[in-house]
Motif scaffolding. Structure first.
Motif, short mmCIF file in Angstrom:
data_model
loop_
_atom_site.label_atom_id
_atom_site.label_comp_id
_atom_site.label_asym_id
_atom_site.label_seq_id
_atom_site.Cartn_x
_atom_site.Cartn_y
_atom_site.Cartn_z
N SER A 89 33.67 33.60 45.84
CA SER A 89 34.51 34.78 45.65
C SER A 89 33.96 35.65 44.52
N VAL A 90 34.40 36.90 44.50
CA VAL A 90 34.03 37.84 43.44
C VAL A 90 35.25 38.72 43.15
N PRO A 91 35.26 39.42 42.01
CA PRO A 91 36.35 40.37 41.76
C PRO A 91 36.36 41.48 42.81
N VAL A 92 37.51 41.78 43.37
CA VAL A 92 37.63 42.79 44.42
C VAL A 92 38.79 43.71 44.09
N GLU A 93 38.83 44.83 44.80
CA GLU A 93 39.93 45.78 44.65
C GLU A 93 40.14 46.47 45.97
N SER A 94 41.38 46.54 46.42
CA SER A 94 41.69 47.21 47.67
C SER A 94 41.48 48.71 47.52
#
Length: 265
Positions: A226-231
Motif C-alpha cells: 500500500s501507499v498513501p492515497v487520496e480520492s
C-alpha cells in the motif's frame, strides 16, 4: 432545443455503444492471444452510488495497480471473456475493475446461470472479490435520485458551487429503497460460496479519515504493498437529511409507520 438535446443524447449513446463493442473486440483478441493475466486480479462489486467510483480512484493511485471503472456498463456478447480480455491487456502487476450488480442481472446475458458469474471469476480465474455496499437505504435512494438531476459528489478540481436541495416524490423514494433491497438479495446469491472482502460506504468511504485505512486493508487482502492515497472526489452533500430534501417533512410523514422509518433523522 429539446429536439437538439434528444439528438445529442442519441448520438452520445450510439458512440458509447460502438466504443464498448470496439473494446470488446480488443478484449476478445487479448483473451484469444493467451496473454498471461496479471498476478493479482480483482473485481470491485457492488451497487451504483455506493462509493465505488471514489474507491476506484483511490486504488488506481497505488503503484503497480490498475483499476478500471464499469467494464460491463454496456452489453457485450461474452461478458466473462470481456473481463478476462481487459485483464490480459493490463501490463501492471495487479488489475481490478468495477462491476455493478444490475449489470449482471439486467444488462449482460452471461452463458449459464447469472448466479455463477462471480463464482467462476473467482474459482476458475483467480479473481479476488471486493464487495462494497451502502447500508443506509434512504440516503442511498436520495443519492440515486439526486444523481439524475445533479450530483452531490464532484471532482475536487470542479468549481465550488452549493448544490440545491431537491424536492422528491415520497413514493419514488420508496421504489428506490425497494429496488435496493431486491438487489441486496440478488447480490447475496451472486456471492454465495465466493470468499470476499466486505466493505460499506458508511464505514470505509463516507469519511475522509477512513480512506487510507481502507486502501491499506484492501492491499493487505490482495497481498500487495500500500501507499498513501487520496480520492479525487469530494463529498458536497450536506450531512443532515433535512438539508438534503426540500420537502423532508412530507417524506418523513410517508415513511413513518413503514420499515423505512428507521432511516429518518
Amino acid at each position: 432545443m429539446p429536439v437538439l438535446d434528444e439528438a445529442t443524447t442519441f448520438l452520445r449513446q450510439q458512440y458509447l455503444f460502438v466504443r464498448q463493442q470496439f473494446r470488446h473486440l480488443q478484449a476478445g483478441l487479448n483473451y484469444l492471444s493467451g496473454r498471461p493475466l496479471p498476478d493479482t486480479r480483482f473485481v470491485l462489486f457492488g451497487r451504483g452510488r455506493s462509493g465505488t467510483t471514489a474507491l476506484v480512484s483511490m486504488l488506481d493511485d497505488v503503484p503497480g495497480l490498475r483499476c478500471e471503472g464499469e467494464v460491463l456498463h454496456d452489453y457485450v456478447p461474452f461478458p466473462r471473456r470481456h473481463v478476462l480480455g481487459r485483464t490480459a491487456r493490463c501490463s501492471a502487476e495487479a488489475y481490478g475493475c468495477k462491476i455493478l450488480s444490475y449489470q449482471i442481472e439486467d444488462v449482460q446475458r452471461p452463458p449459464g446461470r447469472h448466479e455463477d458469474f462471480l463464482h467462476t471469476l473467482h474459482h476458475d480465474h483467480g479473481f479476488h472479490i471486493l464487495y462494497l455496499r451502502r447500508t443506509h437505504l434512504l440516503r442511498h435512494a436520495l443519492s440515486n435520485i439526486w444523481a439524475r438531476q445533479d450530483t452531490f459528489h464532484r471532482k475536487k478540481s470542479a468549481p465550488d458551487t452549493e448544490p440545491t436541495a431537491p424536492r422528491v416524490a415520497p413514493e419514488h423514494v420508496i421504489e428506490w429503497m425497494e429496488r435496493a433491497e431486491a438487489l441486496r438479495e440478488y447480490e447475496a446469491t451472486l456471492l454465495k460460496g465466493v470468499p470476499h472482502l466486505s466493505l460499506t460506504y458508511e464505514e470505509h468511504i463516507r469519511h475522509d479519515k477512513a480512506h487510507q485505512p481502507t486502501v491499506d486493508m484492501i492491499c493487505d487482502f490482495l497481498n500487495i504493498d500500500s501507499v498513501p492515497v487520496e480520492s479525487s472526489y469530494r463529498k458536497t452533500a450536506p450531512s443532515a437529511l433535512r438539508e438534503r430534501v426540500a420537502n423532508y417533512e412530507a417524506l418523513a410523514r410517508r415513511l413513518r409507520g413503514t420499515p423505512y422509518a428507521e432511516y429518518l433523522d
